[in-house]
Motif scaffolding. Structure first.
Motif, short mmCIF file in Angstrom:
data_model
loop_
_atom_site.label_atom_id
_atom_site.label_comp_id
_atom_site.label_asym_id
_atom_site.label_seq_id
_atom_site.Cartn_x
_atom_site.Cartn_y
_atom_site.Cartn_z
N ASN A 666 -0.67 17.21 -14.50
CA ASN A 666 0.00 18.47 -14.19
C ASN A 666 0.71 18.40 -12.85
OD1 ASN A 666 -0.90 19.70 -16.55
ND2 ASN A 666 -2.74 20.50 -15.59
N VAL A 667 1.80 19.15 -12.74
CA VAL A 667 2.58 19.27 -11.51
C VAL A 667 2.75 20.75 -11.19
CG1 VAL A 667 4.77 18.80 -10.37
CG2 VAL A 667 3.82 17.12 -11.94
N THR A 682 -1.60 16.20 -10.27
CA THR A 682 -2.94 15.69 -10.52
C THR A 682 -3.00 15.01 -11.88
OG1 THR A 682 -5.30 16.28 -10.54
CG2 THR A 682 -3.80 17.78 -11.63
N THR A 683 -3.82 13.99 -11.98
CA THR A 683 -4.15 13.36 -13.24
C THR A 683 -5.67 13.40 -13.37
OG1 THR A 683 -2.24 11.89 -13.15
CG2 THR A 683 -4.03 11.26 -14.62
N TYR A 711 -9.84 17.13 -9.78
CA TYR A 711 -8.47 17.50 -10.09
C TYR A 711 -7.92 18.38 -8.97
CZ TYR A 711 -10.16 22.16 -11.39
OH TYR A 711 -10.74 23.41 -11.36
N ARG A 712 -6.60 18.47 -8.91
CA ARG A 712 -5.93 19.27 -7.89
C ARG A 712 -5.01 20.28 -8.56
NH1 ARG A 712 -4.65 19.13 -2.61
NH2 ARG A 712 -5.60 17.10 -2.30
N ARG A 713 -5.09 21.51 -8.08
CA ARG A 713 -4.09 22.53 -8.40
C ARG A 713 -3.48 22.96 -7.07
NH1 ARG A 713 -4.97 28.12 -11.93
NH2 ARG A 713 -2.79 28.36 -12.54
N ILE A 714 -4.04 23.96 -6.44
CA ILE A 714 -3.73 24.25 -5.04
C ILE A 714 -4.78 23.58 -4.16
CG2 ILE A 714 -3.31 26.03 -3.32
CD1 ILE A 714 -1.25 25.86 -5.59
N ASP A 715 -6.05 23.71 -4.56
CA ASP A 715 -7.17 23.06 -3.88
C ASP A 715 -7.50 21.75 -4.59
OD1 ASP A 715 -7.42 25.47 -2.33
OD2 ASP A 715 -8.51 26.33 -4.03
N TYR A 753 -14.74 22.28 -3.33
CA TYR A 753 -13.33 21.94 -3.19
C TYR A 753 -12.96 21.87 -1.72
CZ TYR A 753 -12.31 26.90 -2.23
OH TYR A 753 -12.29 28.16 -1.69
N THR A 754 -11.84 21.22 -1.42
CA THR A 754 -11.26 21.17 -0.08
C THR A 754 -9.80 21.59 -0.18
OG1 THR A 754 -10.69 18.83 -0.33
CG2 THR A 754 -12.80 19.34 0.71
#
Length: 806
Positions: A666-667, A682-683, A711-715, A753-754
């Motif tokens: 996702n982007v 993220t993959t 995984y990453r979205r915003i965090d 999360y970070t």
């Protein structure tokens, strides 16, 4: 992390260690030496004639059944118009078996009623959905609806028994064509009380056609019940207890009675318990460090009920009424302690102590539906629904805060607050759907009108000398009205025996008005919005052979903001963290494509692409020099690819496995008004699996687990995973089931999360109450072949699913 990887090794390697199996093949012919098409093939145990494996011969009468372990079996073959055939004992030892041609004898008593039909496979593809045929599954006997969902292609059930598609929550659950108006634990309890004996199929509609509301980008799961076959009464009672840090209890009762003119049904459920959690929230803002420790406790007591009746006016017309309600009492709270210091200074400047924070809340949800259905034998069908729903919530938050300083000359400082947040939402809708034969296909069209009124009051009080003093700068009232007018046309047609096509178009006009009433003028006092959208959809299916099916579909969808997220109130989570609504929040629009392949009704592979314009995310933004707040905002766009693979099969006659692997890329991109630039990608992947071991004397052992990669979205979210084990015993002629299970065996129910953006650095870790001993008892009585209610799909499902509370 080592424990999480142990889940993968133990669970999924056990799935890979398949015992050696063999195949059984042959040819079914009639007395004229012609192949018998679509004959039903069943492999039975030679000891007790229980079903081991089932399949269907192809158009030429050829069959091949794979995955059979060593042992002794019987072969039974049935076909319409022929006398059933049963073989002598077959012994499978160390090689595949190819049988001589099997000749069926004509059944002269049935010749006048011969109608050749193929038995349904376990998994089949329709125009816009994947159908998991429970009746065609040899693995479904004795399962509950929730257990069957675990085995459905692309569907997951997480640790809290939430239902996910592609790792995301938000999918809409329908029961016999009617949307479920409950969620969370209440929905899980209802599904666990439904037995596979009452279920015909599970439909997974990831890209719904134009007939459905355009809302929701994750689609629909419809649990289709068996049709009424017998006059009589049946029921089900379920009792459950979970023992963790504190005990939790649940119970439910379902009753149904039908005669020639009436079908009357009712359900009642009750649950109560307390759930514990712990959070460590480290944050840096303006070079000041905030280290917060939170010990939380969430108490919940819920009553839910549903009653209804169908009156059969004639063989073609039915009039129905049903009502459902839910009353919940929640109380979330706990204790927190925040250490405050300069970023690189080990000495603490002060301590904020939140003692006995309490947030009692009472929710009520009532929904009423009147419906009418007309259907004749020529394919004409009319469905009309009128709905009215009420959701009300009364919440209070008590937040005592005490600052304590290291310097002896500084006295403790108290800042105590109370907030009162009553909410009332009323939903009215009316819809009509009509279908008729047209050009050797089926043409459908209809319309829907909906009206929603939301009234939110936010009263903020400063507690001074034990007296509550209203803060006029932070107190206000927000009224929101939304009307949606929709119409659609949809067409389905089959051609060349192997191809199916579906095309549809839906139009929706939305008008919304937000009115903020406050003590002083505000730029957000009035927000008036109107927009019209078109939502095309289409699907193309191809049945290449008995073993291979393909489906390509497309749909455009919309996700309107929840009513609460549009509310511009500033809600104080605690002394240092706020939450704020956004009345300018825009709907998000998604275009999705998916190509699916099903092999032998066991292996399902799908590849999809989705692009979303104006996706909604939650951001953490500075409120002032020492505080932050959460707010939902629209990004510019997001897009992603996903690949899902699911396998359901029997390793031996006593060992069944199911697992699914979902990978995605996702982007997320945006350039926000406050200067924040987001360019994240993220993959990641998700794993979910279950091993079922059928033991003697109706004992069953299960080992299951799930794993979500980082995984990453915003965090940046950390990896999570859990493993569960359970044992089940059936008795009283299989009408009673007792199950004992142990969740979170490896004690991995934790995550975090970070993030680093907008001048805020955050590192959050949490641990929830996952390890529990669970005991469940279920008993079914009366007739086993009565459906719970007539199939209906109410008109207010979109609006009800946007209510976040309750």
């Amino acid at each position: 992390m080592k424990k999480i990887f142990s889940i993968i090794l133990l669970l999924f390697f056990s799935n890979a260690l398949l015992a050696q199996t063999f195949s059984l093949e042959g040819l079914v012919k009639d007395q004229q030496n012609a192949g018998v098409p679509f004959a039903g093939i069943a492999v039975l145990s030679s000891q007790d004639s229980t079903l081991i494996k089932a399949d269907v011969a192809d158009e030429s009468g050829i069959f091949k059944i794979e995955g059979i372990a060593k042992g002794s079996y019987l072969l039974k073959i049935t076909a319409v118009g022929f006398t059933p055939f049963k073989s002598a004992i077959l012994k499978i030892e160390d090689k595949d078996i190819r049988m001589e041609s099997i000749v069926l004898s004509s059944d002269t008593k049935q010749l006048s009623e011969v109608k050749i039909t193929a038995a349904k496979p376990m998994i089949e593809i329709a125009n816009d959905k994947i159908i998991f045929n429970v009746e065609g599954s040899v693995n479904a006997t004795g399962s509950t609806a929730l257990e069957l969902l675990r085995k459905s292609p692309g569907v997951q059930v997480d640790k809290d028994e939430n239902i996910l598609v592609k790792g995301k929550s938000g999918v809409r659950i329908y029961i016999d064509g009617r949307p479920s108006q409950i969620s969370g634990r209440d929905l899980a309890s209802t599904l666990k009380s439904m037995n596979s004996a009452d279920i015909e199929a599970i439909e997974i509609i990831t890209n719904p056609s134009a007939k459905y509301d355009a809302a929701g980008d994750l689609g629909i799961i419809n649990i289709r019940l068996k049709k009424n076959r017998k006059i009589g009464t049946n029921g089900n009672v379920s009792l459950g207890a979970n023992f963790g840090i504190t005990p939790k209890y649940n119970t439910s009762l379902n009753l149904n009675h039908r005669d020639k003119k009436f079908n009357i049904f009712g359900t009642y459920g009750y649950s109560q318990g307390a759930w514990h959690n712990r959070t460590l929230d480290d944050q840096i803002l303006n070079d000041i460090s905030y280290k917060k420790t939170w010990k939380g406790l969430w108490r919940d007591t819920t009553h839910n009920a549903r009653v209804g009746a169908d009156y059969f006016l004639s063989s073609k017309s039915t009039f129905g009424f049903n009502a459902n309600g839910r009353v919940s009492n929640h109380n979330g709270g706990g204790e927190s302690r925040t250490l405050i210091s300069k970023r690189f200074d080990m000495d603490t400047d002060s301590v904020v102590l939140n003692s006995r924070t309490s947030n009692p809340e009472k929710n009520k949800n009532l929904n009423f539906n009147l419906n009418y259905r007309y259907a004749d034998t020529t394919g004409h069908e009319l469905n009309v629904d009128a709905d009215y729903g009420i959701f009300s919530s009364k919440g209070i938050s008590y937040q005592p805060n005490t600052y304590q300083f290291d310097e002896p000359e500084k006295l403790p400082l108290e800042r105590n607050y109370v907030t009162k947040t009553p909410v009332e939402i009323r939903i009215r809708s009316f819809k009509a759907d009509y279908e008729q034969p047209f050009k050797k296909g089926k043409l459908g069209y209809g319309f829907k009108l909906s009206d929603v009124k939301s009234d939110n009051t936010f009263d903020f009080f400063n507690v001074i000398n034990d007296a509550e003093v209203v803060d006029v700068d932070k107190s206000n009232r927000f009224k929101y009205t939304e009307r949606v007018y929709a119409a659609y046309v949809n067409y389905n047609k089959s051609f060349a025996k192997k191809w199916d096509i579906q095309l549809g178009l839906r139009a929706e006009n939305t008008h919304s008005l937000g009115n903020l009433i406050s003590y002083k003028e505000n730029a957000l006092n009035r927000v008036d919005t109107s927009y019209t959208n078109l939502f095309p959809s289409g699907a193309l299916s191809y049945k290449a052979s008995k073993n291979h099916s393909f489906n390509l579909n497309y749909s455009r969808r919309i996700n309107r903001p929840s009513y609460q997220n549009l509310n511009p109130f500033e809600y104080r989570i605690d002394e240092l963290v706020y939450s704020k609504g956004n009345p300018f929040l825009k709907p998000e629009y998604a275009n999705s494509f998916k190509l699916t392949h099903v092999y032998k009704s066991k292996l399902t592979t799908s590849f999809g692409y989705r692009r979303t314009r104006l996706p909604v995310v939650t951001l953490r933004i500075p409120y002032d020099s020492s505080r932050t707040y959460f707010i939902t905002q629209n990004l510019d766009y997001s897009q992603g690819f996903n690949l899902d693979v699911s396998l359901t099969t029997s390793v031996t006659k006593w060992w069944e496995i199911y697992f699914t692997v979902s990978g995605y890329h996702n982007v997320w991109k945006a350039q926000l008004d406050n200067g924040l630039i987001i360019n994240n990608r993220t993959t990641a992947f998700l794993l979910n699996g279950q091993n079922t071991f059928k033991l003697k004397n109706n004992w069953t052992l299960e080992l299951s687990g799930w794993y979500n990669s980082p995984y990453r979205r915003i965090d940046y979210n950390w990896a999570m995973g859990m493993m569960d084990a359970g044992v089940q015993k059936k008795f009283w002629k299989d009408n009673a089931t007792l199950k004992l299970s142990f969740s979170d065996i490896l004690h991995t129910a934790r995550g975090g999360y970070t993030s680093e953006y907008a001048g805020i650095e955050t590192r959050l870790r949490f641990k929830f109450e996952g390890r529990m001993l669970k005991l469940n008892f279920n008993y079914r009585f009366g007739s086993n072949e009565i459906k719970a209610a007539r199939s209906r799909r109410a008109g207010s499902e979109d609006e009800l699913n946007r209510i976040k509370g309750g």
